[in-house]
Design an enzyme around this catalytic site. Structure first.
Site, PDB file in Angstrom:
ATOM      1  N   HIS A   1      -6.403   2.361  -6.819  1.00 18.52           N
ATOM      2  CA  HIS A   1      -6.396   1.771  -5.480  1.00 18.52           C
ATOM      3  C   HIS A   1      -5.837   0.355  -5.478  1.00 18.52           C
ATOM      4  CE1 HIS A   1      -9.059   5.141  -4.672  1.00 18.52           C
ATOM      5  NE2 HIS A   1      -8.967   4.902  -3.386  1.00 18.52           N
TER       6      HIS A   1
ATOM      7  N   GLU B   1      -1.557  13.152   3.517  1.00 20.81           N
ATOM      8  CA  GLU B   1      -0.477  12.158   3.565  1.00 20.81           C
ATOM      9  C   GLU B   1       0.920  12.781   3.530  1.00 20.81           C
ATOM     10  OE1 GLU B   1      -3.108  11.844   1.573  1.00 20.81           O
ATOM     11  OE2 GLU B   1      -4.090  10.015   2.261  1.00 20.81           O
TER      12      GLU B   1
END
Lengths: 334, 489
Positions: free
Chosen positions: B292, B223
């Site tokens: 998450h 990322e």
């Protein structure tokens, strides 16, 4: 061959010779950076330049050697020791100096300062305050080159300290995976602030840092502009031919502190003195030019010209106004 | 002894799916592990395996049936020798939408008094909240899906008489990207699983096939790196759409989003802009717990140089994503996994682009202003339905863009209602609703008849257990309670 005193690889099997014109170009361009940085140091001492100011003195051969190998349109990206890269990219000294002084005539209208400067027209993509940032950003610039197929090469510089950041390897991986035209140039000046490379890096041969991604790497003497230029020629051609990235570790040295507020406790004065005396990149060229029959006078003229440009830049920077207060609110969004 | 084969869930957020086909017939012998059927959703296809040895005694849901609710019995497996006729009485097929919501509502009781989560409330609102929660626990009429509400208020932004097409937010986002990629060759999509996998959440479905691998680029799991590569490409004039599989992973990349993308225009004195969209699902999905399930809206909405968008329905998602891709600035486009599958009406216009920075009045009202965005609109709109039954007309505002925030629309509403509740799934401290409360007291102080309240995610990491997760999120009951509290009812 590695010298015991400096730890810098000198001598290559064959050092490619420069023509006299090339020597003169290298001398003139490196000297401009040297004089510019000396002046920046003075202005910092006078309080004209504030904040952080990282001088490039001692490392001039790296950016100039690469510049001499580059083609118009190739892009430069580096971290915050960036004044030399801006001058090498052809940016105007007076506007760089004005930016250092936080004045409205600066490249960033006084809003970026020493560490954050850019020029779209000069293809200079910063000037980044986060040391590892040039790696993915330079790879991104190369991505655009590949996307357009325009044959440009992204020349991406960062220090050996930054080479321990994870994002550098994320960028290496993608650059190799997608065969991006980017030359990564690690300017190994041996000290990340005050931390000597062997205290920070498990593998100090930084040219091997791309091996895990099958990126060819070359460790070179970054104090000899001819060697830098030859390595950059090879690297740039490799990239331009669509082979993907290339890694150059240029072993170099900064004479000044990490920034202007450096305690200078982490290395000896003798070490610095020895590098200056034996390996100075500008002095090496000067000696070769003299040996080639160029007169001292001609070289003094070049120096005088560099001093004039820098002095004018300083005058401009000091005389220039601070940004209009309204500039606080501009350029936040396009 | 017979065993029911239930409609399986392919993901925590799946509520329904298509029973594509049966691979075994009634009467066939099956062994544990045999594939007996195929299930499809808009996201994926999956094989159903027999869990027991026996005979496929009965198929309860024929192949080709759409919208089969998760956990519906789809077949019966009988033991060898058991009569198939014994299995005749089985629950009929249950379709989504028919399920009884009362049980779900009953589970949604908020914390008991004294344990009440730290919502802002004046005086004895605790009691009001509990009372409302108890009321909410009684069977309520069918809950309204987020998607059903907005179409009428979208209308002013589309020409009179425009044909509307029903589509999911997932499809709307994909169409927005595809349209912009057709329009501008500089637009490309990059991220994990965006190409061959067709998108981790199938948002980029079909893009690889239409635009090829050069413009739909799968990345390694990297990322920080690909955010930086995107920024560099944007500096050099391309228009990347960077997909984060979820915004939780954008924390790896936040340095480039903030330091490189958001600040460079300013740091370059206006020379180097960064036309990039960072998009992906944000906030809590279902049962994926703390790492998450985080809402980053407030984080990104604080950063000058960024535009932050969080749509609540397909139409806004399409019009705003197209606007984001065309915008010359870095845009953080916060989607929501739970909303991906929700269907709503999208104008069938050749080029439907919505203005960035404009809130939408999703439901007009005069008594109290409810302000929210993204999935928060679900709670706000359902609460408005409940309040209406008690004679309270809530005006519900969907901010849509969080930065710049259209406070003018909020202030106008508060001047009319004198009361305001802000709703978000993010944490309370320094959250979006904290900003709304501050701005409302500053700009509409004399119009306020009660302190501004907020209903937020609770001030804890997201728990995994189903009951705790429910408690950690805002609820309709909490919104109703807060609305009543500001009305002193």
């Amino acid at each position: 061959m590695v010298e015991e005193s400096g730890g810098v690889t000198t001598g290559a099997p064959t050092i490619p010779a420069f023509t006299r014109d090339q020597e003169l170009t290298a001398f003139r361009d490196m000297l401009l950076i040297r004089r510019f940085e000396e002046k920046a140091g003075q202005l910092y001492g006078m309080g004209v330049i504030g904040g952080f100011c990282h001088l490039y003195i001692g490392q001039e051969a790296v950016v100039i050697g690469v510049k001499m190998a580059a083609r118009d349109g190739d892009q430069f990206t580096t971290s915050y020791r960036d004044h030399g890269h801006m001058l090498a990219s052809g940016m105007e000294p007076k506007r760089v100096m004005a930016e250092l002084a936080g004045k409205r005539g600066g490249y960033s209208k006084g809003k970026g300062g020493s560490m954050h400067m850019f020029s779209r027209t000069a293809n200079f993509y910063g000037g980044h305050g986060i040391v590892g940032a040039p790696a993915p950003i330079g790879a991104g610039v190369a991505f655009a080159n590949a996307y357009r197929g325009d044959g440009r090469v992204s020349l991406t510089f960062f220090g050996e300290g930054a080479s321990n950041q994870g994002q550098v390897y994320e960028a290496f991986n993608m650059a190799a995976l997608w065969k991006l035209p980017v030359v990564f140039i690690v300017e190994n000046n041996r000290y990340a602030m005050g931390t000597e490379i062997s205290r920070a890096s498990a593998q100090i041969d930084l040219s091997k840092r791309g091996a895990a991604f099958a990126i060819p790497g070359k460790q070179i003497d970054g104090m000899d502009v001819r060697i830098v230029k030859a390595a950059a020629d090879e690297a740039i051609e490799w990239c331009r031919n669509g082979n993907g990235p290339y890694l150059i570790e240029a072993q170099t040295y900064r004479y000044r502190g990490h920034s202007m507020s450096d305690p200078a406790k982490y290395r000896s004065k003798e070490e610095v003195q020895k590098m200056r005396a034996d390996h100075d990149p500008i002095e090496q060229v000067r000696m070769r030019l003299i040996a080639d029959g160029v007169s001292e006078d001609e070289l003094k003229k070049i120096d005088a010209n560099a001093r004039k440009i820098v002095s004018d830049a300083a005058d401009f920077a000091m005389a220039d106004k601070e940004p209009d207060p309204a500039e606080l609110w501009t350029d936040v969004l396009a | 002894m017979t065993v029911n084969v239930l409609m399986p869930a392919l993901s925590p957020t799946m509520e329904q799916g298509k029973l594509a086909k049966w691979l075994k017939s009634e009467g066939d012998a099956v062994k544990a592990g045999d594939v007996i059927a195929e299930i499809e959703t808009d996201k994926a296809t999956m094989e159903v395996e027999a869990v027991d040895e026996g005979v496929l005694a009965r198929i309860l849901v024929p192949g080709g049936t759409e919208n089969v609710a998760v956990n519906t019995p789809i077949a019966v497996i009988a033991e060898e020798g058991e009569s198939v006729a014994d299995t005749a009485d089985h629950a009929p097929i249950k379709r989504v939408g028919e399920e009884d919501k009362s049980q779900k509502q009953a589970e949604a009781v908020p914390p008991a008094p004294g344990q009440t989560a730290p919502q802002d409330q004046p005086g004895d609102a605790n009691r009001a909240q509990t009372k409302a929660a108890v009321e909410a626990a009684t069977p309520a009429p069918k809950a309204t899906s987020v998607a059903e509400q907005p179409s009428k208020s979208v209308a002013p932004e589309v020409p009179e008489g425009t044909t509307m097409v029903s589509m999911t937010m997932r499809e709307a986002l994909r169409d927005a990207m595809a349209e912009e990629m057709r329009r501008d060759p500089a637009v490309f999509v990059i991220g994990e699983e965006v190409a061959e996998y067709q998108g981790a959440y199938k948002v980029t479905q079909g893009l690889l096939q239409e635009f090829g691998a050069k413009r739909v680029v799968d990345t390694p799991i990297t990322e920080y790196g690909f955010a930086g590569v995107g920024v560099g490409a944007a500096f050099a004039g391309l228009r990347p759409i960077v997909e984060f599989m979820t915004f939780n992973f954008s924390m790896q990349a936040i340095d480039h989003i903030v330091n490189s993308a958001a600040k460079t225009l300013y740091m370059s004195g206006g020379q180097i802009n960064c036309p990039i969209v960072f998009r992906g699902p944000n906030g809590a999905a279902a049962r994926v717990a703390a790492q998450h399930s985080q809402d980053y809206t407030a984080w990104y909405a604080q950063v000058p140089g960024l535009i932050v968008i969080a749509p609540s329905n397909a139409s806004d998602a399409k019009g705003l994503l197209k606007a984001a891709i065309r915008n010359d600035n870095p845009v953080v486009f916060l989607e929501n996994e739970i909303l991906y599958g929700k269907t709503s009406e999208v104008p069938a216009l050749e080029d439907f682009v919505l203005p960035i920075g404009k809130a939408r009045i999703a439901r007009p009202g005069k008594d109290v202003t409810l302000v929210s965005f993204s999935i928060g609109m679900t709670y706000a709109l359902r609460a408005a339905d409940e309040l209406a039954r008690e004679g309270i007309e809530a005006e519900v505002i969907d901010l849509r863009t969080l930065r710049p925030m259209d406070m003018a629309t909020v202030i106008d509403s508060v001047k009319k209602t004198g009361r305001c509740v802000a709703i978000e799934e993010g944490w309370p401290q320094c959250g979006v609703s904290a900003e709304i409360a501050m701005r409302v007291q500053l700009e509409a102080f004399d119009y306020l008849d009660a302190p501004v309240l907020r209903v937020t995610g609770k001030d804890t990491p997201m728990p995994y257990a189903a009951n705790l997760e429910k408690l950690a999120l805002p609820s309709v009951a909490e919104v109703v309670a807060a609305a009543k509290a500001v009305m002193y009812r």
